[in-house]
Each structure stands twice: as structure tokens, then as C-alpha cells.
Design an enzyme around this catalytic site. Structure first.
Site, mmCIF file in Angstrom:
data_model
loop_
_atom_site.group_PDB
_atom_site.id
_atom_site.type_symbol
_atom_site.label_atom_id
_atom_site.label_comp_id
_atom_site.label_asym_id
_atom_site.label_seq_id
_atom_site.Cartn_x
_atom_site.Cartn_y
_atom_site.Cartn_z
ATOM 1 N N ASP A 116 0.829 -1.207 0.000
ATOM 2 C CA ASP A 116 0.000 0.000 0.000
ATOM 3 C C ASP A 116 0.858 1.250 0.000
ATOM 4 O OD1 ASP A 116 0.708 -0.818 2.660
ATOM 5 O OD2 ASP A 116 -0.743 0.600 3.480
ATOM 6 N N ASP A 147 8.808 4.233 -1.267
ATOM 7 C CA ASP A 147 8.154 3.643 -0.087
ATOM 8 C C ASP A 147 6.955 2.808 -0.507
ATOM 9 O OD1 ASP A 147 7.441 3.107 2.502
ATOM 10 O OD2 ASP A 147 6.678 5.101 2.946
ATOM 11 N N GLU A 181 -0.007 -1.018 5.951
ATOM 12 C CA GLU A 181 1.074 -0.441 6.752
ATOM 13 C C GLU A 181 0.933 1.067 6.845
ATOM 14 O OE1 GLU A 181 5.023 1.123 7.970
ATOM 15 O OE2 GLU A 181 3.850 1.599 6.178
ATOM 16 N N GLU A 182 0.499 1.684 5.760
ATOM 17 C CA GLU A 182 0.342 3.137 5.741
ATOM 18 C C GLU A 182 -0.953 3.587 6.404
ATOM 19 O OE1 GLU A 182 2.740 4.840 5.091
ATOM 20 O OE2 GLU A 182 3.930 4.060 3.432
#
Length: 423
Positions: A116, A147, A181-182
Site C-alpha cells: 500500500d 516507499d 502499513e500506511e
């Protein structure tokens, strides 16, 4: 030889482009022009990276990234297990994939990461479409380039090359990937870790592909992270007219001395691996908007980034003791986003540092700075966890990028680390 590349997968990138986008070149065109003259490792990593960036996997949407990666891993003999979690309205996609080596007692190295990405923001501010990977001035631009889709592509190609060269390797190689994760990080890696823990899955080493490099590829490896503890303080007063303060109780006036004391307190001195714990106020709200009304309550948001020298309970107890000492009428809600983790110098950091030095000549520095990562969850079942990836200068920014000349070296560093640990 490495596994054949996957068949092309169609994508529908955004059509919002800025005027300067015409000055850019989509990376697929660059690859075709280079033909056979390019570095094979770079070309294969770039090809996979292009496909990943082209998928608009804004958290928690995976947009097919895990299927793409899973197909590559299945071709190498990995056993795939989906561990999707969360409500259908915000379904999180998780993948555990493992290739068992010749010895069941051999060590297991896990590559971990997230598919993500954060939202793009105003598309008009991007020089090119964030979901069309584009080359300008020696950089590859696109949301997730730094990222952390470059790390994911490099990990996959590194494992392809490792398995091709050592098909009968003894060690276990695994991937632990999520699309959460984000975002809140409630249905991603933390869920997978609990399932792996319950069935006794052994993890010995883990490399999380977070972008850790600061100025040169490999100059920084994270061997730990600080914990994050947030509080929302509501100080209760009595609303009234500013001309009659004796008939009211101003929570701002009452809380100010306590907040000043909290801001100057020394929570701990840190240690050889961590800086001292910090306390920061992020938001303060009070009042009705009228200039002649004493507010009836005040809300303060604050956060601790804490080292292994302090525990969440210790920090909570000290805050409550101080607020009580000031005689405040208050309510305080706490949120623990993550506890600190630390991997002391050992086999994993040595193997990775050696791989970096062999590939780039850079002497890496171990660091625990920055925010939280999914390493905090994995460290609960894996004794050695580090984070390493490309340059982090553009993460979460407009025109996110990765330098082209870092892509192939990153792939080779991951492969060298596999060889240093598992052969």
C-alpha cells in the site's frame, strides 16, 4: 536461470497529467530502447517495479500487487497463503509465502514489506502521473517508488537469482507482505504475526524493505525503532463570560502550568541505541470561537516517542501523577501504536552490512531514528529484525522517486545477504 517474467498485466492509470509530463518518459519505453545492452538485474527489477507502481494501491487497496508478486514466487516453489483480514469495506490483503529448504532445521530469512501507498494529494502538483512510472534526470518517479515498491521488486528478483543459483539451498526463505502499513495497521502484519505465532512458525531473520538510506544507498540500516504512545487529554472547566471569571473556571489557565511541566520533563536518558524519550503536543483545542466566552473544556493531543528505557505503563503513571498533582479535573485516553524494538549487533546486521560494503563500498550505520514500522510486530516472533531500502528523501511527498542507479545494487545487496546467511 531465473524464472521467466510474468505475462503482461493490464492497468488503467490515472489520466490526470500536468503540462510538464510530456517532458518525461515512461520507464517501459526506456527499457525497450535499451534492449539487450542494459544490466539484466536492473532490467528485470525495473520491469517488476513498473508493474507495481502502475497499480494504484492506495491503502488499504492492494490493487493486485500481491497476486503479481505471488505468481512470481509460486514459480520458484514458494507455498502461498493469503491471510486477508478486516471488514469488506476496508479489506486488507496479506500474503505469507515460504520456500522450504533442504533442511527443516535450517534458518529462515523473511523479507517483509507493504504494497500500500499513501494518497497522492493534488494530481496537478505532480510533474507526471503518479501511477505511470516515469524517468526524468536519472530518477524513476511514481507513488511508492521509494516507499516501498522498489524494495519489493528488488527482493523478488534477488530471490529469483538466489534460487536459480542455489536451487537446493538449506535455509528457508519467506515473504510477509501486507496492504495495511500506511493505514491503521490493525489488519495487516500484526494479524499475520499472531497466526504465525499460534502455529509455531520459526522466523530467524527479517529484513523489512523500508527506505532507510539517507544520502547514499546503504549508509543507514535501522536495527530498531522507538515506541509510540499517544494521549488525548480533556481538561474540564466551567464555561462563562470573560467579564465574570469568578463565575467560571478556565481549563486553559488551569492546564497551562501542567503542560509546561510535561514539556520540560526528562523522561529517560536513552541508551547506546536510542535517543532519550520525547514528549510533543500536537494539537490544542478550546473555546467556542467567541472572544468573550471562557471555554468549558480544553482538549490536548500529545505523543511520546519512547526508547527501551521507558515502558508505556511508566509513562502513563508519570503523566497521571503530574496531572493529579496540579489538581486538574480531567479525562485521559491512551493509544499505544507500537512498542520499541531493538536488534543488537548480530548475524543479520553483520551479513547485511557486509553485503552493502561488497556491493557499494559504503560502511553502513545502524540507527533507530524515525517513526514506527511493521518491524515492531515482527520483532515479537523474530529475534533479529532490521530495515533496509533505498533513499528516503522523497517518501510521502509529491513527485516521489528512486534514483535509477540504486535499483540494481539494492537487488544485489538483498541477494548477497541471502548468500551470507543461508549458504
Amino acid at each position: 536461470m531465473s524464472a521467466p517474467p510474468p505475462s503482461p498485466i493490464s492497468s488503467t492509470p490515472s489520466t490526470s497529467r500536468s503540462p510538464s509530463a510530456a517532458l518525461s518518459t515512461p520507464i517501459a519505453s526506456i527499457s525497450r530502447l535499451r534492449g539487450q545492452a542494459g544490466d539484466d538485474v536492473e532490467d528485470r527489477t525495473l520491469s517488476l517495479l513498473e508493474q507495481l507502481i502502475s497499480r494504484a494501491s492506495v491503502t488499504p487497496d492492494d490493487a493486485g500487487c500481491l497476486t503479481l508478486i505471488g505468481d512470481r514466487l509460486a514459480a520458484l516453489g514458494f507455498v502461498l497463503e493469503r491471510m486477508d483480514s478486516g471488514p469488506e469495506s476496508a479489506r486488507v490483503h496479506n500474503l505469507w509465502a515460504i520456500r522450504r529448504g533442504q533442511s527443516s532445521a535450517a534458518r529462515c530469512l523473511v523479507f517483509a514489506g507493504h504494497t500500500d501507498v499513501v494518497p497522492t494529494g493534488d494530481l496537478a502538483r505532480w510533474a507526471s502521473d503518479p501511477f505511470v512510472p516515469t524517468v526524468r534526470d536519472g530518477r524513476l518517479y511514481g507513488r511508492g517508488a521509494a516507499d516501498m515498491k522498489t524494495s519489493l521488486a528488488a527482493m523478488v528478483v534477488a530471490v529469483e537469482d538466489f534460487v536459480a543459483a542455489h536451487p537446493s539451498h538449506a535455509g528457508q526463505v519467506a515473504f510477509l507482505l501486507t496492504s495495511d502499513e500506511e493505514g491503521p495497521a490493525r489488519d495487516g502484519t500484526v494479524v499475520c504475526v499472531e497466526r504465525l505465532r499460534q502455529r509455531g512458525e520459526r522466523l530467524d531473520y527479517c529484513i523489512v524493505g523500508e527506505p532507510t538510506s539517507v544520502e547514499r544507498l546503504g549508509d543507514t540500516v535501522k536495527n530498531g525503532r522507538r515506541g509510540s504512545l499517544s494521549g488525548r487529554l480533556r481538561v474540564i472547566g466551567v464555561q462563562g463570560h470573560v467579564a465574570y471569571p469568578h463565575l467560571a473556571r478556565n481549563p486553559v489557565h488551569q492546564a497551562a502550568p501542567a503542560l509546561a511541566e510535561l514539556a520540560t520533563m526528562v523522561w529517560d536518558a536513552g541508551n547506546a541505541y536510542f535517543p532519550p524519550t520525547t514528549f510533543q503536543i500536537s494539537n490544542v483545542q478550546a473555546g467556542t470561537g467567541a472572544g468573550n466566552v471562557i471555554p468549558g473544556e480544553m482538549t490536548v493531543d500529545f505523543n511520546f516517542r519512547f526508547s527501551t528505557e521507558s515502558t508505556p505503563d511508566q509513562l502513563r503513571q508519570r503523566v497521571h501523577a503530574l496531572l493529579d498533582a496540579h489538581g486538574l479535573d480531567y479525562a485521559l485516553d491512551w493509544t499505544l501504536s507500537g512498542e520499541p524494538f531493538l536488534t543488537p549487533v548480530g548475524e543479520l546486521s553483520a551479513a547485511l552490512s557486509a553485503a552493502i560494503a561488497e556491493e557499494t563500498g559504503v560502511q553502513t550505520e545502524l540507527s533507530t531514528t524515525g517513526g514506527t514500522s511493521d518491524g515492531r510486530f515482527i520483532a515479537k516472533i523474530c529475534p533479529q529484525v532490521v530495515e533496509f531500502g533505498p533513499l528516503n528523501a522523497s517518501i510521502h511527498k509529491i513527485d516521489e522517486y528512486v534514483p535509477l542507479d540504486q535499483i540494481a545494487p539494492l537487488t544485489r545487496i538483498y541477494r548477497r545477504t541471502l548468500e551470507n546467511l543461508l549458504l
